[in-house]
Each structure stands twice: as structure tokens, then as C-alpha cells.
Enzyme design. Structure first.
Site, PDB file in Angstrom:
ATOM      1  N   HIS A 164       0.834  -1.198   0.000  1.00  0.00           N
ATOM      2  CA  HIS A 164       0.000   0.000   0.000  1.00  0.00           C
ATOM      3  C   HIS A 164       0.871   1.252   0.000  1.00  0.00           C
ATOM      4  O   HIS A 164       2.086   1.171   0.193  1.00  0.00           O
ATOM      5  CB  HIS A 164      -0.935   0.021   1.215  1.00  0.00           C
ATOM      6  CG  HIS A 164      -2.090  -0.916   1.094  1.00  0.00           C
ATOM      7  ND1 HIS A 164      -2.013  -2.228   1.504  1.00  0.00           N
ATOM      8  CD2 HIS A 164      -3.352  -0.741   0.597  1.00  0.00           C
ATOM      9  CE1 HIS A 164      -3.174  -2.824   1.273  1.00  0.00           C
ATOM     10  NE2 HIS A 164      -3.990  -1.946   0.721  1.00  0.00           N
ATOM     11  N   LYS A 168      -0.393   4.823   4.540  1.00  0.00           N
ATOM     12  CA  LYS A 168      -1.372   3.935   5.175  1.00  0.00           C
ATOM     13  C   LYS A 168      -0.906   3.585   6.580  1.00  0.00           C
ATOM     14  O   LYS A 168       0.235   3.158   6.784  1.00  0.00           O
ATOM     15  CB  LYS A 168      -1.575   2.666   4.348  1.00  0.00           C
ATOM     16  CG  LYS A 168      -2.683   1.755   4.909  1.00  0.00           C
ATOM     17  CD  LYS A 168      -2.990   0.617   3.951  1.00  0.00           C
ATOM     18  CE  LYS A 168      -4.050  -0.325   4.518  1.00  0.00           C
ATOM     19  NZ  LYS A 168      -5.339   0.360   4.769  1.00  0.00           N
ATOM     20  N   THR A 175      -7.479  -5.904   4.656  1.00  0.00           N
ATOM     21  CA  THR A 175      -7.739  -6.958   3.669  1.00  0.00           C
ATOM     22  C   THR A 175      -6.854  -8.169   3.939  1.00  0.00           C
ATOM     23  O   THR A 175      -7.314  -9.320   3.859  1.00  0.00           O
ATOM     24  CB  THR A 175      -7.489  -6.434   2.246  1.00  0.00           C
ATOM     25  OG1 THR A 175      -8.329  -5.300   2.016  1.00  0.00           O
ATOM     26  CG2 THR A 175      -7.797  -7.505   1.208  1.00  0.00           C
TER      27      THR A 175
END
Length: 260
Positions: A164, A168, A175
Site C-alpha cells: 500500500h 497507510k 484486507t
């Protein structure tokens, strides 16, 4: 308005908020009436307005609010991609005022998840770590192939790799944790020793998840890559439409919305 439901979006100037507004302004979903937008008190754009296109030629100005109580009578369903503390506050208020909520926030503690589940006894909640269709198809594939792996005697090594953008906060991603929980719940624990989760935070990566199932002589890899955030926004809007149409109390995920 007939056959329409009133939608509110929190974090309207965030990454997901902007993508949600972009899709709504394309007039793809005629059942949605965007009727309220929220931002944090620290935001510099409070009381500024956003341009919302209703139908093809009607342009509305929606003033950005920093207090959900200012719009509490203006919406039926709230979409929230903010942070655990803010989301919990919104869920509490939605519970008090009988509003549905779609939650895309991740990073909740187990205790916070229990609080949210408890409030779903009174309102409809769609809560997912990932609203993309592709990721939820992978969730379903993992559940299905577990039936085959559970019959095998060979030990498999399981690795989850997630990538990511560098800003983040939660690590591993929500997920990746959902993938791990599916494996723990559906795979026979005798066929693997542990699940290795690897996280990468770099650049502006939208989101990539890879599951590698390795045994002696072969590997299976499942990979999902997001090329933009529109896929997540699209899924969140579908979830909002679904929970508004079903009008069912309880907590659901994106697989429920997609019927898979």
C-alpha cells in the site's frame, strides 16, 4: 423523492470521499440523492461547499459540515471511510437515529468490532475491509479451494504479501487480515504450520494483495491489484444501495452485497 434514498458521506475531501463524489457526479446511480457531506473539525474546508450534479443539468451546492448532528435528519445511509474513533462515534449516532451505515474504515480492535456488531442488532451495517469486487471474488475462491486442500496430507506454506501507499497507517492491511481469517476459519489447521504476512508501504500504491500457497513441487498464487480507488468507491456505493433496499438489521460484508 420516489425510489431514491438519501446518502451522506464522511471524509468528503479524503481520497475515498473524492472518488465517491466523482462517481455520483457521473449520474451512474439514479437512486442516490447525496444530501450531506462531512469533514473533520481540523479540516480547512469546513463550511466550504462541494459541487454536486443531480440528474444532468441541475447543480447543487452542499456545504461541508463538521458535526453529523447538523445533517442527522437529511440522510438515510452514511458511507464512512475515516478512522476507528470517528467511525465508532458515527455508528453510535446512526444507532440512536436509526440510520444505516457502510463502513470502510479498518484498524479496529477486537473490542471495537464487538461494539459495532452489537449495534447492528438495531440498524443495517455493511462493514468490509475491501469493497472491490475482485478482492471479494478472491475471498470466495479461497473458501472454495479450502475444501480441496483440506483433503490433502501434504503440509503447505502460506504467505500473504500486501502493498500500500506509504501513508497507510494500519499494518498489515485490513484486507490481509481478512484473508488470514478466512484461511484460519476454512482451512484445516493441520495442513499448514503458520501464516506469514508481509507488508510493504511505499510510494502511492493503491493496493495489492498476493496469497501464495506453496507445497513441494508447486505453488498457487492469487493476486489482486487495484489501479485506482474508483473500484473501492464503486463497491461502497453498491453496498449503500443494497443495505438501503434490503432495509435489514444486522452486520453484512461485501460478499453479502454481491451474493457470492
Amino acid at each position: 423523492m420516489k425510489n431514491k434514498f438519501r446518502l451522506a458521506i464522511s471524509g468528503i475531501n479524503g481520497r475515498m470521499g473524492k472518488n465517491l463524489l466523482m462517481i455520483i457526479n457521473q449520474n451512474k446511480y439514479n437512486c442516490i440523492l447525496l444530501n450531506g457531506v462531512l469533514e473533520s473539525k481540523k479540516s480547512l474546508v469546513i463550511n466550504n461547499n462541494i459541487k454536486y450534479i443531480f440528474k444532468k443539468n441541475i447543480l447543487y451546492n452542499l456545504y461541508i459540515q463538521d458535526n453529523i448532528m447538523n445533517i442527522i435528519n437529511d440522510f438515510d445511509t452514511l458511507i464512512d471511510f475515516t478512522n476507528p474513533k470517528t467511525t465508532l462515534n458515527y455508528v453510535n449516532i446512526c444507532n440512536q437515529y436509526n440510520k444505516n451505515i457502510v463502513i470502510g474504515t479498518t484498524g479496529f480492535s477486537e473490542e471495537e468490532k464487538i461494539q459495532i456488531k452489537k449495534m447492528s442488532n438495531n440498524i443495517g451495517i455493511v462493514m468490509s475491509s475491501n469493497f472491490s469486487i475482485g478482492v471479494n471474488i478472491i475471498f470466495t475462491i479461497l473458501k472454495k479451494i479450502s475444501k480441496i486442500f483440506n483433503k490433502q496430507k501434504n503440509i503447505i506454506d502460506i504467505d500473504i504479501i500486501e502493498k500500500h501507499h506509504k501513508n497507510k497507517i494500519d499494518c498489515p492491511s485490513g484486507t490481509a487480515l481478512s484473508i488470514k481469517n478466512i484461511i484460519l476459519n476454512f482451512f484445516n489447521k493441520k495442513i499448514f504450520n503458520k501464516i506469514n504476512c508481509h507488508s510493504i508501504r511505499a510510494g502511492d500504491i493503491y493496493g495489492e494483495h498476493q496469497i501464495i500457497l506453496s507445497s513441494i513441487g508447486e505453488q498457487i498464487e492469487l493476486i489482486h491489484k487495484a489501479s485506482n480507488r474508483l473500484t473501492f468507491a464503486e463497491g461502497a456505493l453498491q453496498a449503500a444501495i443494497w443495505i438501503s433496499n434490503t432495509k435489514q438489521k444486522g452486520i453484512y460484508d461485501m460478499c453479502d452485497v454481491l451474493g457470492i
